[in-house]
Design a protein around this motif. Structure first.
Motif, PDB file in Angstrom:
ATOM      1  N   ARG A 134       0.832  -1.204   0.000  1.00  0.00           N
ATOM      2  CA  ARG A 134       0.000   0.000   0.000  1.00  0.00           C
ATOM      3  C   ARG A 134       0.862   1.248   0.000  1.00  0.00           C
ATOM      4  O   ARG A 134       0.613   2.198  -0.763  1.00  0.00           O
ATOM      5  CB  ARG A 134      -0.924   0.004   1.220  1.00  0.00           C
ATOM      6  CG  ARG A 134      -1.867   1.224   1.243  1.00  0.00           C
ATOM      7  CD  ARG A 134      -2.627   1.327   2.547  1.00  0.00           C
ATOM      8  NE  ARG A 134      -1.756   1.659   3.664  1.00  0.00           N
ATOM      9  CZ  ARG A 134      -1.341   2.892   3.944  1.00  0.00           C
ATOM     10  NH1 ARG A 134      -1.691   3.913   3.169  1.00  0.00           N
ATOM     11  NH2 ARG A 134      -0.556   3.121   4.981  1.00  0.00           N
ATOM     12  N   GLU A 135       1.896   1.272   0.834  1.00  0.00           N
ATOM     13  CA  GLU A 135       2.759   2.448   0.926  1.00  0.00           C
ATOM     14  C   GLU A 135       3.566   2.645  -0.359  1.00  0.00           C
ATOM     15  O   GLU A 135       3.750   3.781  -0.820  1.00  0.00           O
ATOM     16  CB  GLU A 135       3.693   2.316   2.122  1.00  0.00           C
ATOM     17  CG  GLU A 135       3.013   2.394   3.484  1.00  0.00           C
ATOM     18  CD  GLU A 135       2.373   1.089   3.921  1.00  0.00           C
ATOM     19  OE1 GLU A 135       1.682   1.087   4.960  1.00  0.00           O
ATOM     20  OE2 GLU A 135       2.548   0.056   3.229  1.00  0.00           O
ATOM     21  N   VAL A 136       4.040   1.548  -0.947  1.00  0.00           N
ATOM     22  CA  VAL A 136       4.806   1.650  -2.193  1.00  0.00           C
ATOM     23  C   VAL A 136       3.924   2.205  -3.310  1.00  0.00           C
ATOM     24  O   VAL A 136       4.360   3.053  -4.106  1.00  0.00           O
ATOM     25  CB  VAL A 136       5.397   0.277  -2.585  1.00  0.00           C
ATOM     26  CG1 VAL A 136       5.971   0.321  -4.003  1.00  0.00           C
ATOM     27  CG2 VAL A 136       6.489  -0.138  -1.602  1.00  0.00           C
TER      28      VAL A 136
ATOM     29  N   SER B 151      12.248   1.052  -5.838  1.00  0.00           N
ATOM     30  CA  SER B 151      10.856   0.761  -6.186  1.00  0.00           C
ATOM     31  C   SER B 151      10.200   1.987  -6.810  1.00  0.00           C
ATOM     32  O   SER B 151       9.244   1.879  -7.592  1.00  0.00           O
ATOM     33  CB  SER B 151      10.062   0.308  -4.958  1.00  0.00           C
ATOM     34  OG  SER B 151       9.858   1.370  -4.043  1.00  0.00           O
ATOM     35  N   LEU B 152      10.708   3.178  -6.504  1.00  0.00           N
ATOM     36  CA  LEU B 152      10.154   4.423  -7.038  1.00  0.00           C
ATOM     37  C   LEU B 152      10.348   4.551  -8.550  1.00  0.00           C
ATOM     38  O   LEU B 152       9.713   5.391  -9.190  1.00  0.00           O
ATOM     39  CB  LEU B 152      10.796   5.624  -6.346  1.00  0.00           C
ATOM     40  CG  LEU B 152      10.620   5.685  -4.822  1.00  0.00           C
ATOM     41  CD1 LEU B 152      11.469   6.791  -4.229  1.00  0.00           C
ATOM     42  CD2 LEU B 152       9.154   5.868  -4.459  1.00  0.00           C
ATOM     43  N   GLY B 153      11.198   3.710  -9.107  1.00  0.00           N
ATOM     44  CA  GLY B 153      11.362   3.699 -10.559  1.00  0.00           C
ATOM     45  C   GLY B 153      10.075   3.341 -11.289  1.00  0.00           C
ATOM     46  O   GLY B 153       9.909   3.684 -12.466  1.00  0.00           O
TER      47      GLY B 153
ATOM     48  N   MET C 228      11.709  -5.402  -7.633  1.00  0.00           N
ATOM     49  CA  MET C 228      10.676  -5.753  -8.611  1.00  0.00           C
ATOM     50  C   MET C 228      10.319  -4.669  -9.631  1.00  0.00           C
ATOM     51  O   MET C 228       9.451  -4.909 -10.472  1.00  0.00           O
ATOM     52  CB  MET C 228       9.387  -6.139  -7.870  1.00  0.00           C
ATOM     53  CG  MET C 228       9.541  -7.198  -6.807  1.00  0.00           C
ATOM     54  SD  MET C 228       7.938  -7.560  -6.014  1.00  0.00           S
ATOM     55  CE  MET C 228       8.482  -8.599  -4.638  1.00  0.00           C
ATOM     56  N   PRO C 229      10.905  -3.477  -9.609  1.00  0.00           N
ATOM     57  CA  PRO C 229      10.362  -2.405 -10.457  1.00  0.00           C
ATOM     58  C   PRO C 229      10.387  -2.679 -11.944  1.00  0.00           C
ATOM     59  O   PRO C 229       9.447  -2.312 -12.656  1.00  0.00           O
ATOM     60  CB  PRO C 229      11.220  -1.183 -10.094  1.00  0.00           C
ATOM     61  CG  PRO C 229      12.463  -1.736  -9.490  1.00  0.00           C
ATOM     62  CD  PRO C 229      12.023  -2.975  -8.776  1.00  0.00           C
ATOM     63  N   VAL C 230      11.437  -3.310 -12.457  1.00  0.00           N
ATOM     64  CA  VAL C 230      11.486  -3.551 -13.903  1.00  0.00           C
ATOM     65  C   VAL C 230      10.402  -4.543 -14.305  1.00  0.00           C
ATOM     66  O   VAL C 230       9.728  -4.367 -15.332  1.00  0.00           O
ATOM     67  CB  VAL C 230      12.882  -4.036 -14.330  1.00  0.00           C
ATOM     68  CG1 VAL C 230      12.927  -4.268 -15.836  1.00  0.00           C
ATOM     69  CG2 VAL C 230      13.957  -3.027 -13.943  1.00  0.00           C
TER      70      VAL C 230
END
Length: 308
Positions: A67-69, A98-100, A143-145
């Protein structure tokens, strides 16, 4: 005069260690604004985004702090997209990687709006292509990509309005040297272009970067996502996940200088700087030095290129 906007995202909700939330301020203390202004850029610091605190909880259903991400990434997306619409080059100061998801979703949306193609350089020690099924930790900064390519929870994959936000062939990963076993197979299946450290050792930085930058034209938006753990920890200790064997100072400088030579960079992330693990802000000072090179800093005005 190029217009540049600094956007701080002080959070570590997606990371395995606390402290990346202090990264934006460390880069400000290291003189980022002044360094870019001295290069003749019109620099505006938009300050820090606000978002939920890090609850520091265990993973739930394969994700830690989902939720926060999601909330942080939505705010990052909105801030980056606004700067791009005003024809300013946004620099996201992280914060964990993760902000990517929010950052690159915004860039991809802008490219759809303007009919431009997108090339992403992912400078990192890690492939960041995990899923909840593959991740041993549940930390979303791994996990961003995958999320950007459509593999992840819908709350993250749909940020920016298109699923997937990007295609795997738009990304070039450089400096990779730590990939989980299941993630390794998944990267191969999806056909990501990965220039790992063995490749760089074998062919050199110059040829690696020439290959990564091949095909750019005046309709290409180049986004650089620079995770500070891309660098060898001997020169950049202030990161949460130190992996030996990264690029040296000169190798990293050459990467940045060759990116600058293209004149195509339109947006930038600087991620995972962790002052809590640094030594006298040494890593932040180095990051600022390398960012200057992305904007054209060089030793001399070069008369000609060196022979091939």
């Amino acid at each position: 005069m190029r217009a540049v906007s600094l956007i701080g995202a002080p959070t570590d909700v997606g990371a395995s260690d606390r402290g990346a939330s202090m990264g934006p301020e460390a880069m400000r203390v290291a003189g980022l604004h002044q360094a870019l202004a001295q290069r003749g850029l019109d620099v505006v610091d938009r300050g820090n985004l606000a978002g939920p605190a890090n609850p520091w909880q265990t993973p739930s259903s394969g994700y830690r702090h989902l939720r926060e991400v999601v909330e942080w990434n939505q705010r990052v997306h909105d801030a980056m997209y606004a700067e791009l619409r005003h024809e300013r080059l946004p620099i996201l100061l992280g914060g964990d990687h993760s902000l990517g998801i929010g950052s690159i979703s915004a860039v991809a949306r802008h490219c759809r709006d303007t009919g431009r193609s997108l090339r992403i350089l992912w400078l990192d020690a890690h492939a960041d292509f995990n899923t909840s099924e593959l991740s041993p930790s549940g930390n979303i900064h791994g996990m961003p990509v995958a999320c950007l390519c459509g593999f992840g929870p819908s709350e993250l994959t749909r940020i920016g309005g298109a699923v997937p936000a990007i295609q795997p062939q738009w990304i070039r990963q450089i400096g990779i040297r730590s990939v989980d076993a299941g993630e390794k197979r998944f990267v191969h299946e999806q056909g990501l272009e990965v220039f790992d450290m063995r490749f760089i050792d074998e062919v050199g930085v110059r040829q690696t970067m020439e290959m990564a930058l091949e095909g750019l034209d005046d309709r290409t938006h180049l986004h650089v996502s620079f995770d500070v753990d891309f660098l060898d920890p001997e020169i950049a200790p202030g990161v949460g996940t130190t992996i030996p064997g990264g690029p040296t100072y000169r190798e990293a400088q050459l990467c940045m200088e060759m990116i600058a030579d293209t004149g195509r960079m339109g947006s930038l992330d600087v991620m995972e700087l962790n002052p809590a693990l640094d030594v006298r802000n040494r890593t932040a000072v180095l990051a600022v030095d390398l960012i200057e090179s992305l904007f054209g800093k060089s030793t001399l005005m070069r008369k000609h290129a060196p022979p091939r």
